[in-house]
Design a protein around this motif. Structure first.
Motif, PDB file in Angstrom:
ATOM      1  N   LEU A  74       0.619  -0.843  -0.094  1.00 38.07           N
ATOM      2  CA  LEU A  74      -0.138  -0.141   0.226  1.00 38.07           C
ATOM      3  C   LEU A  74       0.966   1.210  -0.171  1.00 38.07           C
ATOM      4  O   LEU A  74       1.531   1.367   0.936  1.00 38.07           O
ATOM      5  CB  LEU A  74      -0.727   0.220   1.358  1.00 38.07           C
ATOM      6  CG  LEU A  74      -1.135  -1.049   1.550  1.00 38.07           C
ATOM      7  CD1 LEU A  74      -2.620  -0.731   3.457  1.00 38.07           C
ATOM      8  CD2 LEU A  74      -2.949  -1.199   0.255  1.00 38.07           C
ATOM      9  N   TRP A  75       0.651   2.099  -0.755  1.00 36.77           N
ATOM     10  CA  TRP A  75       0.853   3.525  -1.512  1.00 36.77           C
ATOM     11  C   TRP A  75       0.297   4.115  -0.207  1.00 36.77           C
ATOM     12  O   TRP A  75      -0.992   4.737  -1.024  1.00 36.77           O
ATOM     13  CB  TRP A  75       1.986   3.830  -2.684  1.00 36.77           C
ATOM     14  CG  TRP A  75       3.140   3.248  -2.631  1.00 36.77           C
ATOM     15  CD1 TRP A  75       4.419   3.389  -2.327  1.00 36.77           C
ATOM     16  CD2 TRP A  75       3.289   1.996  -3.439  1.00 36.77           C
ATOM     17  NE1 TRP A  75       4.733   2.363  -2.719  1.00 36.77           N
ATOM     18  CE2 TRP A  75       4.929   1.673  -3.699  1.00 36.77           C
ATOM     19  CE3 TRP A  75       2.620   1.173  -3.536  1.00 36.77           C
ATOM     20  CZ2 TRP A  75       4.785   0.355  -4.113  1.00 36.77           C
ATOM     21  CZ3 TRP A  75       2.590   0.013  -4.499  1.00 36.77           C
ATOM     22  CH2 TRP A  75       3.945  -0.458  -4.727  1.00 36.77           C
ATOM     23  N   THR A  76       0.510   5.230   0.868  1.00 37.56           N
ATOM     24  CA  THR A  76      -1.062   5.958   1.462  1.00 37.56           C
ATOM     25  C   THR A  76      -0.645   7.385   0.298  1.00 37.56           C
ATOM     26  O   THR A  76       0.338   7.704  -0.245  1.00 37.56           O
ATOM     27  CB  THR A  76      -0.397   6.172   2.480  1.00 37.56           C
ATOM     28  OG1 THR A  76       0.669   6.668   3.050  1.00 37.56           O
ATOM     29  CG2 THR A  76      -0.700   4.738   3.567  1.00 37.56           C
ATOM     30  N   GLN A  77      -1.487   7.977   0.341  1.00 37.50           N
ATOM     31  CA  GLN A  77      -1.816   9.505  -0.206  1.00 37.50           C
ATOM     32  C   GLN A  77      -1.248  10.249   1.117  1.00 37.50           C
ATOM     33  O   GLN A  77      -1.953  10.495   2.165  1.00 37.50           O
ATOM     34  CB  GLN A  77      -2.290   9.624  -0.566  1.00 37.50           C
ATOM     35  CG  GLN A  77      -3.071  10.870  -1.890  1.00 37.50           C
ATOM     36  CD  GLN A  77      -2.125  10.729  -2.522  1.00 37.50           C
ATOM     37  OE1 GLN A  77      -2.195  10.123  -3.689  1.00 37.50           O
ATOM     38  NE2 GLN A  77      -1.786  11.630  -3.076  1.00 37.50           N
ATOM     39  N   GLY A  78      -0.450  11.190   0.345  1.00 39.72           N
ATOM     40  CA  GLY A  78      -0.562  12.581   1.350  1.00 39.72           C
ATOM     41  C   GLY A  78       0.676  12.534   2.313  1.00 39.72           C
ATOM     42  O   GLY A  78       0.778  11.505   3.072  1.00 39.72           O
TER      43      GLY A  78
ATOM     44  N   LEU B   4       1.971   7.193   8.499  1.00 35.19           N
ATOM     45  CA  LEU B   4       1.785   7.845   9.800  1.00 35.19           C
ATOM     46  C   LEU B   4       0.902   9.474   9.584  1.00 35.19           C
ATOM     47  O   LEU B   4       0.050   9.770  10.840  1.00 35.19           O
ATOM     48  CB  LEU B   4       3.647   8.332  10.673  1.00 35.19           C
ATOM     49  CG  LEU B   4       3.541   6.604  10.436  1.00 35.19           C
ATOM     50  CD1 LEU B   4       5.127   6.744  11.536  1.00 35.19           C
ATOM     51  CD2 LEU B   4       2.189   5.553  10.755  1.00 35.19           C
ATOM     52  N   ILE B   5       0.706  10.162   9.077  1.00 32.86           N
ATOM     53  CA  ILE B   5      -0.895  10.666   8.895  1.00 32.86           C
ATOM     54  C   ILE B   5      -1.776  10.237   8.945  1.00 32.86           C
ATOM     55  O   ILE B   5      -2.590  11.124   9.753  1.00 32.86           O
ATOM     56  CB  ILE B   5      -0.501  11.979   7.956  1.00 32.86           C
ATOM     57  CG1 ILE B   5      -0.803  11.387   6.619  1.00 32.86           C
ATOM     58  CG2 ILE B   5       0.641  12.825   7.746  1.00 32.86           C
ATOM     59  CD1 ILE B   5      -0.956  12.182   4.938  1.00 32.86           C
TER      60      ILE B   5
ATOM     61  N   LEU C 168       5.808  -4.352   7.742  1.00 34.21           N
ATOM     62  CA  LEU C 168       6.835  -3.862   7.535  1.00 34.21           C
ATOM     63  C   LEU C 168       5.914  -2.678   6.633  1.00 34.21           C
ATOM     64  O   LEU C 168       5.646  -2.138   5.526  1.00 34.21           O
ATOM     65  CB  LEU C 168       7.795  -4.614   5.438  1.00 34.21           C
ATOM     66  CG  LEU C 168       9.112  -3.462   5.645  1.00 34.21           C
ATOM     67  CD1 LEU C 168       9.860  -2.793   6.641  1.00 34.21           C
ATOM     68  CD2 LEU C 168       9.610  -4.091   4.507  1.00 34.21           C
ATOM     69  N   LEU C 169       7.011  -1.608   7.580  1.00 32.98           N
ATOM     70  CA  LEU C 169       6.147   0.378   7.531  1.00 32.98           C
ATOM     71  C   LEU C 169       7.246   0.689   6.766  1.00 32.98           C
ATOM     72  O   LEU C 169       8.465   0.931   7.602  1.00 32.98           O
ATOM     73  CB  LEU C 169       5.910   0.625   9.045  1.00 32.98           C
ATOM     74  CG  LEU C 169       5.206   2.026   9.072  1.00 32.98           C
ATOM     75  CD1 LEU C 169       4.230   2.084   8.026  1.00 32.98           C
ATOM     76  CD2 LEU C 169       5.441   2.411   9.960  1.00 32.98           C
ATOM     77  N   PHE C 170       7.502   2.094   5.741  1.00 35.39           N
ATOM     78  CA  PHE C 170       8.096   2.914   6.044  1.00 35.39           C
ATOM     79  C   PHE C 170       7.432   4.415   6.393  1.00 35.39           C
ATOM     80  O   PHE C 170       6.958   4.089   5.585  1.00 35.39           O
ATOM     81  CB  PHE C 170       8.826   2.500   4.629  1.00 35.39           C
ATOM     82  CG  PHE C 170       9.274   1.569   3.531  1.00 35.39           C
ATOM     83  CD1 PHE C 170      10.743   1.809   3.667  1.00 35.39           C
ATOM     84  CD2 PHE C 170       8.672   0.238   3.745  1.00 35.39           C
ATOM     85  CE1 PHE C 170      11.290   0.421   3.487  1.00 35.39           C
ATOM     86  CE2 PHE C 170       9.458  -0.597   3.119  1.00 35.39           C
ATOM     87  CZ  PHE C 170      10.813  -0.412   2.695  1.00 35.39           C
ATOM     88  N   SER C 171       8.342   4.643   6.518  1.00 35.22           N
ATOM     89  CA  SER C 171       7.926   6.124   7.532  1.00 35.22           C
ATOM     90  C   SER C 171       9.006   7.252   7.190  1.00 35.22           C
ATOM     91  O   SER C 171      10.477   6.826   7.127  1.00 35.22           O
ATOM     92  CB  SER C 171       7.441   6.264   8.679  1.00 35.22           C
ATOM     93  OG  SER C 171       7.366   7.343   9.343  1.00 35.22           O
ATOM     94  N   GLY C 172       8.646   8.524   6.724  1.00 34.15           N
ATOM     95  CA  GLY C 172       9.594   9.946   6.558  1.00 34.15           C
ATOM     96  C   GLY C 172       9.846  10.318   7.955  1.00 34.15           C
ATOM     97  O   GLY C 172      10.680  11.023   8.194  1.00 34.15           O
ATOM     98  N   TYR C 173       9.107   9.664   9.126  1.00 37.90           N
ATOM     99  CA  TYR C 173       9.544  10.057  10.646  1.00 37.90           C
ATOM    100  C   TYR C 173      10.838   9.480  11.261  1.00 37.90           C
ATOM    101  O   TYR C 173      10.918   8.440  10.383  1.00 37.90           O
ATOM    102  CB  TYR C 173       8.254   9.726  11.525  1.00 37.90           C
ATOM    103  CG  TYR C 173       6.932  11.128  10.790  1.00 37.90           C
ATOM    104  CD1 TYR C 173       6.975  12.747  11.205  1.00 37.90           C
ATOM    105  CD2 TYR C 173       5.905  10.494  10.208  1.00 37.90           C
ATOM    106  CE1 TYR C 173       5.971  13.409  10.926  1.00 37.90           C
ATOM    107  CE2 TYR C 173       4.690  11.745  10.108  1.00 37.90           C
ATOM    108  CZ  TYR C 173       5.077  13.426  10.273  1.00 37.90           C
ATOM    109  OH  TYR C 173       4.088  14.049  10.198  1.00 37.90           O
TER     110      TYR C 173
END
Length: 177
Positions: A24-28, A76-77, A96-101
């Motif tokens: 899944l690629w989330t939007q925003g 995470l938004i 597995l989670l990729f986050s910029g935070y």
């Protein structure tokens, strides 16, 4: 009816984590890192809203996958919606989670911090265009035994998906090639 804003989903990928994965690629994304691989995911206005229970049902019915990978945009938004989804997926799937935070930012935020209970591994931190590889300058966090550190190679591997004459590139690749 709880919904999750998704930029794109891919039912079976072999380049977005170990094994075959539902991605899944989330939007925003408010972070908007310079040189980001996914600038089309930054706008808060794009994407498609999926009912979380229907999305969980789709994931649960997808055979031949080892786990789920969540990327973005910035997942995470929509952390509460992501957690609601993860509570409904099959227990045999790793996450597995990729986050910029950064991990520190996540741990300091009581809402974002809750995601750490529901993932098996995460790669945290801003994308740095000046780094020689997208994984550099990020913190890899492994939680539990379902995903091993050695399975998360920072290698360059790409998939091309062609649907309705639209070509989507996923995975890690060198820009300009």
């Amino acid at each position: 009816m709880a919904t999750l804003n998704i930029h794109y989903l891919l039912e079976k990928s072999s380049v977005n984590g170990p094994g075959k994965r539902f991605v899944l690629w989330t939007q925003g994304c408010p972070l908007r890192c310079k040189g980001c691989f996914n600038p089309k995911t930054h706008s808060m206005d794009g994407g498609t809203f999926y009912e979380i229970s229907n999305l969980a049902d789709t994931i649960n019915k997808t055979n031949g996958i080892r786990g789920i990978t969540i990327s973005g945009g910035e997942p995470l938004i929509q952390v509460e919606e992501i957690i609601a989804l993860l509570k409904q997926i099959r227990s045999d799937l790793d996450v597995l989670l990729f986050s910029g935070y950064t991990l520190a930012e996540i741990e300091q935020d009581p809402t974002k911090n809750q995601i750490l209970k529901y993932i098996d591994a995460g790669l945290f931190g801003r994308y740095m265009e000046t780094q020689p590889h997208p994984f550099m300058n990020k913190k890899l966090v492994i939680r539990g035994e379902r995903i091993k550190t050695e399975e998360l190679h920072p290698y360059l591997k790409t998939e091309l998906i062609i649907n309705d004459n639209i070509v989507t590139t996923t995975g890690l690749f060198k820009k300009g090639t």
